[in-house]
Design an enzyme around this catalytic site. Structure first.
Site, PDB file in Angstrom:
ATOM      1  N   LYS A 131     -13.326 -18.428   0.836  1.00 56.63           N
ATOM      2  CA  LYS A 131     -13.510 -18.997   2.610  1.00 56.63           C
ATOM      3  C   LYS A 131     -11.956 -19.085   2.260  1.00 56.63           C
ATOM      4  CE  LYS A 131     -13.935 -21.954   4.867  1.00 56.63           C
ATOM      5  NZ  LYS A 131     -12.666 -23.085   5.501  1.00 56.63           N
ATOM      6  N   THR A 138      -6.554 -24.345   2.627  1.00 51.04           N
ATOM      7  CA  THR A 138      -8.224 -24.403   2.865  1.00 51.04           C
ATOM      8  C   THR A 138      -8.902 -23.745   2.267  1.00 51.04           C
ATOM      9  OG1 THR A 138      -7.889 -25.582   4.843  1.00 51.04           O
ATOM     10  CG2 THR A 138      -9.409 -25.451   4.557  1.00 51.04           C
ATOM     11  N   GLU A 151      -6.699 -17.512  10.459  1.00 49.55           N
ATOM     12  CA  GLU A 151      -6.759 -17.931  12.297  1.00 49.55           C
ATOM     13  C   GLU A 151      -5.651 -16.845  13.421  1.00 49.55           C
ATOM     14  OE1 GLU A 151      -8.820 -22.092  11.116  1.00 49.55           O
ATOM     15  OE2 GLU A 151      -6.871 -21.521  12.260  1.00 49.55           O
ATOM     16  N   ASN A 207      -7.743 -23.728  17.422  1.00 55.13           N
ATOM     17  CA  ASN A 207      -7.213 -24.837  16.843  1.00 55.13           C
ATOM     18  C   ASN A 207      -7.266 -25.932  18.235  1.00 55.13           C
ATOM     19  OD1 ASN A 207      -7.282 -24.613  13.575  1.00 55.13           O
ATOM     20  ND2 ASN A 207      -5.725 -23.031  14.390  1.00 55.13           N
TER      21      ASN A 207
END
Length: 404
Positions: free
Chosen positions: A182, A193, A277, A399
């Site tokens: 992920k 991340t 993102e 975000n």
């Protein structure tokens, strides 16, 4: 020898079982708790974030690997809560989850490897996890469907699951290596991340796995960046069950496995970057003619982390001057007159100055889902291929309200 990663078909290594469920950690109600079990145990190696602020499961996982001497029987993963910046209570919560998982499986707590991902600074709701552990343990299955459930359960802002497999033969035996991951935001070299879990049925020692894992990560996960932020929870875990009966000590096996591991890691890295993102454009950034690979990496990161460069890419603007300025600020003693820049197949800068090019064509190249950019430093033979992205208003939207 070519061992391409297979994205659209997961392969199941011998010796592993999987399950996932919803514990109520995600507001969406989606699956957020996953279990990976190796009935006969595995040898293991892991790499973690280099951020000085680390989450509780990273601390506990490192300690457990040291105590077990690189042996892992189960991996317990939650999404929706990072269990980071939660103090001693966060460590105790993580240890409690590991202890209860171990009790249900009849193993030692240090043989349980924990991971978490999600929002920082929120206490982990341990009671929700422990309530679901019996059903999670009871539901585990040795199947690719179970593996896919794990891949989905670990997602946060990801829009799709990430998975890759390879296999090769050694005599009459087959070795399988599969990875699930992920990652979407807070993606920056030194790992990202990311949670990455790699499973194989080859037989190997923890030391052998650690060496090959480090090499594979340096060429893949540590050569990408979405936003330049390094996470507190990054983990890459490689487990080997040994159930194929094929040993990594064999030179021919080692060669095949090394290439397979690199292929799986690169595939997962590519999938993470493509799912960044708000990403609309993936940039394949090639830094060439540097004095060393490390020098090339410094230049690549300076470009990849420049907000001016990334927003230009978002608009498919062939503003090569921003790239040149970013390179000049990378800390390498460059000579501008030796720098050349290419967008797509066109040279746009020669010797640190403008070079005639077709701006409309360069705009079209940058408008594609992916585009290649090359920067030559004129200092030596060092080079690196670095994956990065644009920075869009969608990234800002995601975000800006992540915690609310």
């Amino acid at each position: 020898m070519n061992l391409p990663a297979v994205r659209d078909k997961l392969l199941l290594p011998k010796g592993f079982s999987f399950s996932a469920t919803a514990a109520g950690l995600k507001a969406s109600g989606r699956a957020d708790l996953a279990l990976i079990e190796a009935r006969s145990g595995t040898t293991a190696a892991a790499l973690f974030t280099r951020n000085r602020v680390v989450a509780a499961p990273v601390e506990v996982g490192q300690a457990s690997l040291a105590k077990s001497k690189g042996r892992v029987r189960a991996t317990i993963i939650n999404s929706g809560n990072a269990n980071c910046a939660t103090g001693r209570a966060g460590i105790q919560a993580c240890e409690q989850v590991c202890q209860e998982t171990a009790r249900l499986l009849g193993i030692r707590p240090e043989e349980v490897f924990p991971s978490s991902t999600g929002i920082i600074g929120v206490p982990l709701q341990t009671e929700k996890i422990i309530l679901q552990l019996p059903s999670l343990v009871g539901a585990r299955e040795s199947s690719t469907e179970g593996m896919e459930q794990v891949a989905k359960a670990i997602m946060t802002t990801d829009t799709r699951q990430k998975q890759a497999s390879v296999s090769f033969r050694s005599g009459r035996s087959e070795v399988i290596l599969t990875g699930v991951a992920k990652g979407s935001g807070m993606i920056h070299p030194q790992l990202a991340t990311m949670l990455v879990y790699l499973f194989t049925d080859v037989a190997a020692s923890p030391a052998e796995l650690r060496k090959l894992l480090r090499q594979a990560c340096e060429q893949s996960f540590n050569c990408m960046s979405v936003d330049g932020d390094t996470s507190t929870n990054d983990t890459v875990l490689l487990q080997a069950s040994g159930q194929s009966g094929v040993r990594l000590k064999d030179p021919s096996v080692r060669e095949k496995f090394t290439k397979g591991l690199q292929g799986v890691c690169q595939s997962l890295a590519d999938q993470i970057i493509a799912d960044g993102e708000g990403v609309r454009h993936v940039i394949h950034l090639s830094i060439e003619r540097a004095k060393s690979r490390d020098e090339a990496l410094r230049a690549a990161r300076a470009i990849a982390h420049s907000l001016l460069v990334k927003t230009a890419w978002a608009g498919a603007d062939p503003n090569w001057g921003r790239i040149l300025a970013a390179v000049g600020n990378c800390g390498v003693p460059l000579t501008p007159a030796r720098i050349h820049i290419f967008i797509g197949k066109q040279q746009v800068c020669r010797g640190g100055m403008a070079w005639p090019f077709d701006e409309a064509r360069a705009h079209r190249d940058l408008s594609q889902p992916s585009c290649s950019i090359r920067v030559q430093l004129g200092r030596g033979r060092g080079k690196v291929l670095f994956q990065t992205t644009d920075l869009t208003s969608e990234y800002v939207r995601i975000n800006a309200d992540y915690s609310t």
